[in-house]
Design a protein around this motif. Sequence first.
Motif, PDB file in Angstrom:
ATOM      1  N   ARG A  42       7.062  55.602  28.161  1.00 48.73           N
ATOM      2  CA  ARG A  42       8.193  55.347  27.271  1.00 48.73           C
ATOM      3  C   ARG A  42       9.335  56.321  27.528  1.00 48.73           C
ATOM      4  NH1 ARG A  42       4.003  53.152  24.382  1.00 48.73           N
ATOM      5  NH2 ARG A  42       4.533  51.483  22.886  1.00 48.73           N
ATOM      6  N   LEU A  43       9.005  57.542  27.922  1.00 43.63           N
ATOM      7  CA  LEU A  43      10.021  58.554  28.184  1.00 43.63           C
ATOM      8  C   LEU A  43      10.612  58.436  29.588  1.00 43.63           C
ATOM      9  CD1 LEU A  43       8.215  61.603  26.568  1.00 43.63           C
ATOM     10  CD2 LEU A  43      10.379  60.624  25.796  1.00 43.63           C
ATOM     11  N   PRO A 297       7.885  64.201  11.250  1.00 49.68           N
ATOM     12  CA  PRO A 297       8.352  63.781  12.578  1.00 49.68           C
ATOM     13  C   PRO A 297       9.781  64.257  12.848  1.00 49.68           C
ATOM     14  CG  PRO A 297       7.155  61.995  11.526  1.00 49.68           C
ATOM     15  CD  PRO A 297       7.297  63.081  10.493  1.00 49.68           C
ATOM     16  N   LEU A 298      10.000  64.770  14.038  1.00 54.71           N
ATOM     17  CA  LEU A 298      11.272  65.421  14.339  1.00 54.71           C
ATOM     18  C   LEU A 298      12.456  64.476  14.262  1.00 54.71           C
ATOM     19  CD1 LEU A 298      10.329  67.621  17.440  1.00 54.71           C
ATOM     20  CD2 LEU A 298      10.193  68.209  15.010  1.00 54.71           C
ATOM     21  N   HIS A 299      12.249  63.235  14.647  1.00 52.12           N
ATOM     22  CA  HIS A 299      13.367  62.299  14.800  1.00 52.12           C
ATOM     23  C   HIS A 299      13.616  61.466  13.556  1.00 52.12           C
ATOM     24  CE1 HIS A 299       9.808  59.916  15.382  1.00 52.12           C
ATOM     25  NE2 HIS A 299      10.514  58.804  15.259  1.00 52.12           N
ATOM     26  N   GLU A 353       4.642  55.384  20.333  1.00 53.31           N
ATOM     27  CA  GLU A 353       6.091  55.223  20.199  1.00 53.31           C
ATOM     28  C   GLU A 353       6.688  56.367  19.379  1.00 53.31           C
ATOM     29  OE1 GLU A 353       9.331  51.934  18.519  1.00 53.31           O
ATOM     30  OE2 GLU A 353       7.194  51.457  18.574  1.00 53.31           O
ATOM     31  N   GLY A 354       6.005  56.755  18.299  1.00 58.70           N
ATOM     32  CA  GLY A 354       6.498  57.846  17.473  1.00 58.70           C
ATOM     33  C   GLY A 354       6.504  59.177  18.206  1.00 58.70           C
ATOM     34  N   ILE A 355       5.434  59.466  18.936  1.00 57.92           N
ATOM     35  CA  ILE A 355       5.370  60.718  19.698  1.00 57.92           C
ATOM     36  C   ILE A 355       6.464  60.742  20.762  1.00 57.92           C
ATOM     37  CG2 ILE A 355       3.968  62.060  21.303  1.00 57.92           C
ATOM     38  CD1 ILE A 355       1.495  61.006  19.748  1.00 57.92           C
ATOM     39  N   ALA A 356       6.664  59.619  21.450  1.00 51.98           N
ATOM     40  CA  ALA A 356       7.711  59.550  22.469  1.00 51.98           C
ATOM     41  C   ALA A 356       9.092  59.764  21.857  1.00 51.98           C
ATOM     42  CB  ALA A 356       7.653  58.209  23.193  1.00 51.98           C
ATOM     43  N   ALA A 357       9.308  59.190  20.675  1.00 49.65           N
ATOM     44  CA  ALA A 357      10.604  59.369  20.008  1.00 49.65           C
ATOM     45  C   ALA A 357      10.821  60.834  19.635  1.00 49.65           C
ATOM     46  CB  ALA A 357      10.684  58.478  18.769  1.00 49.65           C
ATOM     47  N   PHE A 361      13.783  63.198  21.101  1.00 53.13           N
ATOM     48  CA  PHE A 361      14.647  63.961  20.200  1.00 53.13           C
ATOM     49  C   PHE A 361      14.674  65.428  20.615  1.00 53.13           C
ATOM     50  CE2 PHE A 361      15.242  66.691  16.532  1.00 53.13           C
ATOM     51  CZ  PHE A 361      16.313  66.129  15.877  1.00 53.13           C
ATOM     52  N   ALA A 362      13.493  66.002  20.870  1.00 53.35           N
ATOM     53  CA  ALA A 362      13.428  67.402  21.280  1.00 53.35           C
ATOM     54  C   ALA A 362      14.159  67.617  22.595  1.00 53.35           C
ATOM     55  CB  ALA A 362      11.967  67.847  21.389  1.00 53.35           C
ATOM     56  N   ARG A 363      13.981  66.699  23.539  1.00 56.46           N
ATOM     57  CA  ARG A 363      14.661  66.810  24.831  1.00 56.46           C
ATOM     58  C   ARG A 363      16.170  66.819  24.641  1.00 56.46           C
ATOM     59  NH1 ARG A 363      12.996  62.242  29.011  1.00 56.46           N
ATOM     60  NH2 ARG A 363      13.991  60.977  27.393  1.00 56.46           N
ATOM     61  N   ASP A 364      16.670  66.020  23.724  1.00 55.34           N
ATOM     62  CA  ASP A 364      18.108  65.994  23.441  1.00 55.34           C
ATOM     63  C   ASP A 364      18.576  67.319  22.843  1.00 55.34           C
ATOM     64  OD1 ASP A 364      18.243  63.425  24.400  1.00 55.34           O
ATOM     65  OD2 ASP A 364      18.293  62.480  22.412  1.00 55.34           O
ATOM     66  N   GLN A 365      17.737  67.906  21.979  1.00 58.47           N
ATOM     67  CA  GLN A 365      18.097  69.201  21.390  1.00 58.47           C
ATOM     68  C   GLN A 365      18.200  70.269  22.463  1.00 58.47           C
ATOM     69  OE1 GLN A 365      18.835  69.450  17.954  1.00 58.47           O
ATOM     70  NE2 GLN A 365      18.642  67.237  18.257  1.00 58.47           N
ATOM     71  N   PHE A 366      17.243  70.262  23.388  1.00 57.41           N
ATOM     72  CA  PHE A 366      17.297  71.227  24.487  1.00 57.41           C
ATOM     73  C   PHE A 366      18.529  70.983  25.365  1.00 57.41           C
ATOM     74  CE2 PHE A 366      12.884  71.912  23.366  1.00 57.41           C
ATOM     75  CZ  PHE A 366      12.666  73.245  23.694  1.00 57.41           C
ATOM     76  N   ALA A 367      18.830  69.729  25.646  1.00 54.56           N
ATOM     77  CA  ALA A 367      19.987  69.421  26.494  1.00 54.56           C
ATOM     78  C   ALA A 367      21.274  69.933  25.859  1.00 54.56           C
ATOM     79  CB  ALA A 367      20.068  67.919  26.731  1.00 54.56           C
TER      80      ALA A 367
END
Length: 372
Positions: A42-43, A297-299, A353-357, A361-367
Amino acid sequence: MRLRDADGATVHLAYCTNVHAAEDFDGVLSQLDRFAVPVRERLGADVLGLGLWLAAPVARALAEQPELRGRLRRELSARGLETVTLNGFPYQAFQAPVVKHDVYLPDWTDPRRLRYTLDLALVLAELLPDDAARGSISTLPLAWREPWDRRRFGAAKAQLDELAAGLARGERPIRVALEPEPGCVVESTDQAVAALSAVASEHLGVCVDLAHLACGWEDPVDAVAKLKAAGVAVVKVQVSQALEVEDPDAARQVLAAYAEPRFLHQTRSSADERFDDLPQALASDAPGPWRIHFHAPLHAAALDPLRTSSTVLREGLAALLTNSDCDHFEVETYTWDVLPPSARPTDDAGLAEGIAAELAFARDQFAALGVS
């Protein structure tokens, strides 16, 4: 996932598998296909990082059987998965119907905790990718706060000293991190500094759980600065967020849906009123705002009138990336199965799906912080 900071150094981002109820080797393999591979797909990631949780019996079997360790490494690699960090906090049965205080047993006064952690270190040394700089293992912050005395601290210190000696003999560099948590012997940054100063070792440090930090109403910038000033290594970060409510009286019905029987949900007010579980807080007249140890959940936006400690999450990540050398980050939302029914996944695909989301979200925060 492997990210790169502005200097080109690798930053590892994983999700923690303690959300899955795997208590034996076959269960560990099954969760790779049921969840980890679908999350990676999914990622769109070539390689997905896992913060593996291995229950004590699995860790023992792997430590005793080199061929089993080799098989696990091959099974991970064949699926595009890798592991640089293990979650060694829960000993076993973390997804049992009732966990509560059992998650703190055995504690660091008990030889079983030392044996378990050394088993994990041996296993991780073989699972580490060849090019990984080091491995990390998070562990409980000594014990639940009661009972505790000088004698018990002496027993824990002796075992941590033995742990450090065992890690020094290892074939790969691996560090173990105490994870401060509300209600425990070590629940604050100051207490972490004090505890680790008594067992000073380059092989020991702290795991910053951002939900725990929020529940303690600690400022993340100050917390990271304290650790750096004291020379305490941030070995690992749990990328997590707590529930937050401004007016508990207006939200009691919504909050009651989170007062579930499996996990402790330590609750703290900004005025430092302390409750070991959410039902105790709900039975009180403590004014808000409150923060509740429930990994949201983070997102996902929390149900109105609740919110999350997202400010601590964002500010904490920024502080850690700029003022520490930590390169192991793990999304740890183990509460998917105890969310209110309307927010809970109904099948394996929904959980993946939830874990991937969350990871996206975390990847976007790091970016946004210059790490991609």
